[in-house]
Design a protein around this motif. Sequence first.
Motif, PDB file in Angstrom:
ATOM      1  N   ILE A 187       0.857  -1.179   0.000  1.00 12.77           N
ATOM      2  CA  ILE A 187       0.000   0.000   0.000  1.00 12.77           C
ATOM      3  C   ILE A 187       0.894   1.230   0.000  1.00 12.77           C
ATOM      4  O   ILE A 187       1.803   1.342   0.837  1.00 12.77           O
ATOM      5  N   ASN A 188       0.661   2.155  -0.910  1.00  8.24           N
ATOM      6  CA  ASN A 188       1.412   3.401  -0.964  1.00  8.24           C
ATOM      7  C   ASN A 188       0.706   4.481  -0.146  1.00  8.24           C
ATOM      8  O   ASN A 188      -0.413   4.298   0.307  1.00  8.24           O
ATOM      9  N   GLY A 189       1.366   5.596   0.043  1.00  6.53           N
ATOM     10  CA  GLY A 189       0.760   6.694   0.778  1.00  6.53           C
ATOM     11  C   GLY A 189       1.401   6.910   2.136  1.00  6.53           C
ATOM     12  O   GLY A 189       2.287   6.168   2.569  1.00  6.53           O
ATOM     13  N   GLN A 190       0.932   7.944   2.851  1.00  5.92           N
ATOM     14  CA  GLN A 190       1.528   8.314   4.132  1.00  5.92           C
ATOM     15  C   GLN A 190       1.436   7.219   5.181  1.00  5.92           C
ATOM     16  O   GLN A 190       2.288   7.091   6.051  1.00  5.92           O
ATOM     17  N   ARG A 191       0.367   6.422   5.125  1.00  6.72           N
ATOM     18  CA  ARG A 191       0.192   5.350   6.100  1.00  6.72           C
ATOM     19  C   ARG A 191       0.369   3.985   5.447  1.00  6.72           C
ATOM     20  O   ARG A 191      -0.121   2.974   5.954  1.00  6.72           O
ATOM     21  N   GLY A 192       1.058   3.969   4.323  1.00  5.52           N
ATOM     22  CA  GLY A 192       1.235   2.734   3.565  1.00  5.52           C
ATOM     23  C   GLY A 192       2.143   1.732   4.239  1.00  5.52           C
ATOM     24  O   GLY A 192       2.760   2.002   5.275  1.00  5.52           O
ATOM     25  N   GLY A 193       2.233   0.576   3.639  1.00  6.88           N
ATOM     26  CA  GLY A 193       3.062  -0.503   4.167  1.00  6.88           C
ATOM     27  C   GLY A 193       2.754  -1.790   3.431  1.00  6.88           C
ATOM     28  O   GLY A 193       2.218  -1.787   2.329  1.00  6.88           O
ATOM     29  N   ILE A 194       3.079  -2.916   4.078  1.00  9.29           N
ATOM     30  CA  ILE A 194       2.861  -4.233   3.500  1.00  9.29           C
ATOM     31  C   ILE A 194       1.798  -4.974   4.306  1.00  9.29           C
ATOM     32  O   ILE A 194       1.873  -5.039   5.535  1.00  9.29           O
ATOM     33  N   LEU A 195       0.801  -5.520   3.623  1.00  9.58           N
ATOM     34  CA  LEU A 195      -0.179  -6.406   4.250  1.00  9.58           C
ATOM     35  C   LEU A 195       0.136  -7.830   3.803  1.00  9.58           C
ATOM     36  O   LEU A 195       0.081  -8.143   2.611  1.00  9.58           O
ATOM     37  N   GLU A 196       0.473  -8.682   4.761  1.00  6.25           N
ATOM     38  CA  GLU A 196       0.775 -10.077   4.454  1.00  6.25           C
ATOM     39  C   GLU A 196      -0.454 -10.951   4.695  1.00  6.25           C
ATOM     40  O   GLU A 196      -1.497 -10.484   5.141  1.00  6.25           O
ATOM     41  N   ASN A 197      -0.314 -12.240   4.382  1.00  3.63           N
ATOM     42  CA  ASN A 197      -1.378 -13.222   4.622  1.00  3.63           C
ATOM     43  C   ASN A 197      -2.698 -12.834   3.956  1.00  3.63           C
ATOM     44  O   ASN A 197      -3.761 -12.863   4.577  1.00  3.63           O
ATOM     45  N   VAL A 198      -2.603 -12.460   2.685  1.00  3.98           N
ATOM     46  CA  VAL A 198      -3.791 -12.132   1.899  1.00  3.98           C
ATOM     47  C   VAL A 198      -4.152 -13.352   1.056  1.00  3.98           C
ATOM     48  O   VAL A 198      -3.335 -13.826   0.260  1.00  3.98           O
ATOM     49  N   GLN A 199      -5.350 -13.853   1.233  1.00  7.44           N
ATOM     50  CA  GLN A 199      -5.779 -15.065   0.542  1.00  7.44           C
ATOM     51  C   GLN A 199      -6.337 -14.754  -0.843  1.00  7.44           C
ATOM     52  O   GLN A 199      -7.085 -13.791  -1.014  1.00  7.44           O
ATOM     53  N   ILE A 200      -5.962 -15.577  -1.817  1.00  2.00           N
ATOM     54  CA  ILE A 200      -6.504 -15.470  -3.162  1.00  2.00           C
ATOM     55  C   ILE A 200      -7.741 -16.362  -3.278  1.00  2.00           C
ATOM     56  O   ILE A 200      -7.705 -17.539  -2.898  1.00  2.00           O
ATOM     57  N   ARG A 201      -8.831 -15.801  -3.813  1.00  2.00           N
ATOM     58  CA  ARG A 201     -10.064 -16.569  -4.024  1.00  2.00           C
ATOM     59  C   ARG A 201     -10.475 -16.409  -5.483  1.00  2.00           C
ATOM     60  O   ARG A 201     -10.738 -15.297  -5.940  1.00  2.00           O
ATOM     61  N   VAL A 202     -10.492 -17.522  -6.206  1.00  2.00           N
ATOM     62  CA  VAL A 202     -10.727 -17.507  -7.649  1.00  2.00           C
ATOM     63  C   VAL A 202     -12.060 -18.169  -7.975  1.00  2.00           C
ATOM     64  O   VAL A 202     -12.351 -19.270  -7.486  1.00  2.00           O
ATOM     65  N   ASP A 203     -12.865 -17.488  -8.785  1.00  2.00           N
ATOM     66  CA  ASP A 203     -14.146 -18.055  -9.221  1.00  2.00           C
ATOM     67  C   ASP A 203     -14.599 -17.309 -10.479  1.00  2.00           C
ATOM     68  O   ASP A 203     -14.308 -16.121 -10.634  1.00  2.00           O
ATOM     69  N   GLU A 204     -15.321 -18.003 -11.337  1.00  4.83           N
ATOM     70  CA  GLU A 204     -15.825 -17.407 -12.578  1.00  4.83           C
ATOM     71  C   GLU A 204     -16.688 -16.173 -12.319  1.00  4.83           C
ATOM     72  O   GLU A 204     -16.706 -15.231 -13.109  1.00  4.83           O
TER      73      GLU A 204
END
Length: 217
Positions: free
Chosen positions: A168-185
């Motif tokens: 995430i960019n910006g003044q309060r930005g950073g890295i968010l880990e453990n983000v799950q991918i969910r795939v569906d049509e």
Amino acid sequence: MITVNEKLIEIISKTIADTISERNSLKIPVGVSARHVHLTKEHLDILFGKDYILKKKKELMGGQFAAEECVTIIGFKLNAIEKVRVLGPLRDKTQVEISKTDAISLGLNPPIRESGDIKGSSPITIVGPRGAISLKEGCIIAKRHIHMSPEDSKRFNVKDDDIISVKINGQRGGILENVQIRVDEKYTLEMHIDTDEANCMGLKSGDFVEIVRDNRS
């Protein structure tokens, strides 16, 4: 001294580099998810009356919709949060999704779970205009995740249930880990986070994040 041709080459090179960078950044639109409730037919009847039908307020992703109807949720401290939106369509299990801040207010300690995984989760009471239900389990904090179509998953080189990180960019930005991918049509590309995460990172719906690291083992 830079000649006209050299300047033109410099501009073209920068444009190409910017385009490549944009494509490689893998930017994802953000959707901030506020507290909400999913109901079964049985519980909808108790809360709103027999054979009640939810009224659509706004279409959401994957055939879901925000309903006009709201409920009140109550935790161990008997503190209440009013006007919690009901989402449709009806499900086979009732589920309440809240933020950690909500949980503290309600005196609860719900687990961080993928939607639908409510076994052993926190108890909670739901009050509607016609009745109330007390759940022994069903309250969770939603695990942050990214919805995407199979085509997007190929473009981003990820697959369903992968765990990745985003920047995430910006003044309060950073890295968010453990983000799950969910795939569906039926999914369209969007990262879902709760209000706590959004406020912490200075994000709002419509902002963008980018995949920066693949955490798959």
